[in-house]
Design an enzyme around this catalytic site. Structure first.
Site, PDB file in Angstrom:
ATOM      1  N   ARG A  89       0.818  -1.210   0.000  1.00  0.00           N
ATOM      2  CA  ARG A  89       0.000   0.000   0.000  1.00  0.00           C
ATOM      3  C   ARG A  89       0.856   1.266   0.000  1.00  0.00           C
ATOM      4  O   ARG A  89       0.302   2.359  -0.037  1.00  0.00           O
ATOM      5  CB  ARG A  89      -0.861   0.019   1.262  1.00  0.00           C
ATOM      6  CG  ARG A  89      -2.316  -0.457   1.059  1.00  0.00           C
ATOM      7  CD  ARG A  89      -2.965  -0.411   2.413  1.00  0.00           C
ATOM      8  NE  ARG A  89      -4.381  -0.358   2.451  1.00  0.00           N
ATOM      9  CZ  ARG A  89      -5.190  -1.398   2.630  1.00  0.00           C
ATOM     10  NH1 ARG A  89      -4.713  -2.624   2.645  1.00  0.00           N
ATOM     11  NH2 ARG A  89      -6.482  -1.219   2.759  1.00  0.00           N
ATOM     12  N   ARG A 128     -21.545  -3.466   3.585  1.00  0.00           N
ATOM     13  CA  ARG A 128     -20.796  -4.722   3.519  1.00  0.00           C
ATOM     14  C   ARG A 128     -20.777  -5.499   4.834  1.00  0.00           C
ATOM     15  O   ARG A 128     -20.663  -4.913   5.899  1.00  0.00           O
ATOM     16  CB  ARG A 128     -19.366  -4.362   3.107  1.00  0.00           C
ATOM     17  CG  ARG A 128     -18.404  -5.509   3.074  1.00  0.00           C
ATOM     18  CD  ARG A 128     -17.173  -5.141   2.320  1.00  0.00           C
ATOM     19  NE  ARG A 128     -16.219  -4.329   3.063  1.00  0.00           N
ATOM     20  CZ  ARG A 128     -15.006  -4.038   2.621  1.00  0.00           C
ATOM     21  NH1 ARG A 128     -14.622  -4.458   1.430  1.00  0.00           N
ATOM     22  NH2 ARG A 128     -14.187  -3.312   3.339  1.00  0.00           N
ATOM     23  N   ARG A 162     -17.286  -4.722   9.681  1.00  0.00           N
ATOM     24  CA  ARG A 162     -16.001  -4.210  10.145  1.00  0.00           C
ATOM     25  C   ARG A 162     -16.180  -2.868  10.844  1.00  0.00           C
ATOM     26  O   ARG A 162     -16.984  -2.040  10.406  1.00  0.00           O
ATOM     27  CB  ARG A 162     -15.065  -4.043   8.944  1.00  0.00           C
ATOM     28  CG  ARG A 162     -14.477  -5.350   8.490  1.00  0.00           C
ATOM     29  CD  ARG A 162     -13.788  -5.248   7.174  1.00  0.00           C
ATOM     30  NE  ARG A 162     -12.907  -4.098   7.061  1.00  0.00           N
ATOM     31  CZ  ARG A 162     -12.040  -3.925   6.075  1.00  0.00           C
ATOM     32  NH1 ARG A 162     -11.953  -4.839   5.133  1.00  0.00           N
ATOM     33  NH2 ARG A 162     -11.278  -2.876   6.025  1.00  0.00           N
ATOM     34  N   ARG A 173      -9.697   6.455   4.793  1.00  0.00           N
ATOM     35  CA  ARG A 173      -9.117   5.339   4.024  1.00  0.00           C
ATOM     36  C   ARG A 173      -8.918   5.737   2.564  1.00  0.00           C
ATOM     37  O   ARG A 173      -7.916   5.385   1.947  1.00  0.00           O
ATOM     38  CB  ARG A 173     -10.006   4.101   4.143  1.00  0.00           C
ATOM     39  CG  ARG A 173      -9.864   3.445   5.509  1.00  0.00           C
ATOM     40  CD  ARG A 173     -11.053   2.574   5.847  1.00  0.00           C
ATOM     41  NE  ARG A 173     -11.107   1.344   5.092  1.00  0.00           N
ATOM     42  CZ  ARG A 173     -12.216   0.597   4.984  1.00  0.00           C
ATOM     43  NH1 ARG A 173     -13.339   0.985   5.575  1.00  0.00           N
ATOM     44  NH2 ARG A 173     -12.191  -0.531   4.329  1.00  0.00           N
TER      45      ARG A 173
HETATM   46  P1  AMP Z   1      -8.199  -3.838   4.327  1.00  0.00           P
HETATM   47  O1  AMP Z   1      -8.884  -5.004   4.918  1.00  0.00           O
HETATM   48  O2  AMP Z   1      -7.214  -4.206   3.261  1.00  0.00           O
HETATM   49  O3  AMP Z   1      -9.172  -2.779   3.854  1.00  0.00           O
HETATM   50  O4  AMP Z   1      -7.323  -3.160   5.499  1.00  0.00           O
HETATM   51  C1  AMP Z   1      -7.953  -2.652   6.650  1.00  0.00           C
HETATM   52  C2  AMP Z   1      -7.005  -1.734   7.391  1.00  0.00           C
HETATM   53  O5  AMP Z   1      -5.835  -2.452   7.799  1.00  0.00           O
HETATM   54  C3  AMP Z   1      -6.486  -0.548   6.601  1.00  0.00           C
HETATM   55  O6  AMP Z   1      -7.380   0.559   6.596  1.00  0.00           O
HETATM   56  C4  AMP Z   1      -5.192  -0.241   7.364  1.00  0.00           C
HETATM   57  O7  AMP Z   1      -5.463   0.407   8.575  1.00  0.00           O
HETATM   58  C5  AMP Z   1      -4.680  -1.634   7.683  1.00  0.00           C
HETATM   59  N1  AMP Z   1      -3.836  -2.188   6.587  1.00  0.00           N
HETATM   60  C6  AMP Z   1      -4.098  -3.276   5.815  1.00  0.00           C
HETATM   61  N2  AMP Z   1      -3.127  -3.512   4.938  1.00  0.00           N
HETATM   62  C7  AMP Z   1      -2.206  -2.546   5.142  1.00  0.00           C
HETATM   63  C8  AMP Z   1      -0.960  -2.230   4.510  1.00  0.00           C
HETATM   64  N3  AMP Z   1      -0.465  -2.963   3.504  1.00  0.00           N
HETATM   65  N4  AMP Z   1      -0.265  -1.154   5.000  1.00  0.00           N
HETATM   66  C9  AMP Z   1      -0.741  -0.415   6.018  1.00  0.00           C
HETATM   67  N5  AMP Z   1      -1.913  -0.641   6.633  1.00  0.00           N
HETATM   68  C10 AMP Z   1      -2.642  -1.695   6.205  1.00  0.00           C
END
Ligand code: AMP
Length: 221
Positions: A89, A128, A162, A173
């Site tokens: 990311r 969701r 979530r 986000r």
């Molecule tokens: P996601 O399920 O991919 O939407 O991730 C949920 C949350 O986890 C994000 O909003 C971040 O707070 C954290 N997160 C997930 N993947 C990453 C990453 N590669 N780098 C930094 N934070 C992450």
């Protein structure tokens, strides 16, 4: 065939759903840093506690933590191939992944950008919910469970929303995505690794578009 894929796109683009389909269809292993971080927080470890607050606000967790999580998974598994979902990311994460893969004698075969517009994301994210047992993803309007409160796939009643799937966190986000993650589109484009699919199409059409990208990459390699 061994293949390693990155799914790139904003929250709600459908990365998780498509990753699950690729797992079933091709025997690949999904590596979702979001799922790993949610597991860490629910296990109540020190690291879990530290990341919970950051995640709920919609901010990014430090590169050090997520790179550490990915390193552990890569070193621990010998899958045919991986689907990176929600990782990398940031540019430092992308560099770290490149080095980790190189060290294992592997490479990233395709980076698939799932393009969607922001209006659609708000609607997708705020409706969701997922099954806590098998991970199936549902939506209040577009894909509700057949029986209210019961997962269609595994019958579990552990359906969850979530903590960060609300409009306030989503704003952060999205901002994080545009500031820190979207530069990866240019990064992978410059490396000739990027392909783009329309993330707003029907789920089956998105899967077909991804399959077409992977088949094309395979025939070129
Ligand atoms: P996601 O399920 O991919 O939407 O991730 C949920 C949350 O986890 C994000 O909003 C971040 O707070 C954290 N997160 C997930 N993947 C990453 C990453 N590669 N780098 C930094 N934070 C992450």
């Amino acid at each position: 065939m061994a293949i390693n894929i990155i799914l790139l796109g904003p929250p709600g683009a459908g990365k998780g759903t498509q990753a699950r389909r690729l797992e079933e269809g091709r025997g690949l292993v999904q590596l979702s840093t979001g799922d790993m971080l949610r597991a860490a927080r629910s296990s109540g470890t020190e690291m879990g506690k530290r990341v919970a607050e950051v995640m709920d606000k919609g901010q990014l967790v430090t590169d050090e933590i997520v790179i550490g999580l990915i390193r552990e998974k890569l070193e621990g598994g010998d899958a045919a191939g991986f689907i990176f979902d929600g990782f990398p990311r940031t540019l430092p994460q992308a560099d770290a992944l490149g080095k980790l893969m190189e060290g294992m004698g592997r490479k990233i075969d395709a980076v698939i950008e799932m393009r969607v517009d922001d209006e659609a994301l708000v609607a997708r994210i705020t409706g969701r919910y997922t099954c806590g047992n098998c991970g199936e993803v549902y939506h209040d309007d577009t894909k509700p469970t057949k029986v209210a409160g019961v997962c269609d796939v595994c019958g579990s009643t552990d359906l969850r929303r979530r903590a960060d799937d609300n409009e306030e966190s989503l704003k952060t986000r999205l901002l994080e995505y545009y500031k820190k993650t979207s530069p990866l589109i240019g990064y992978y484009y410059a490396l000739h690794m990027l392909s783009t699919v329309d993330g707003l199409a029907e789920m089956d059409e998105v899967s077909a578009a991804i399959t077409a990208v992977l088949d094309k990459r395979a025939s070129n390699s």
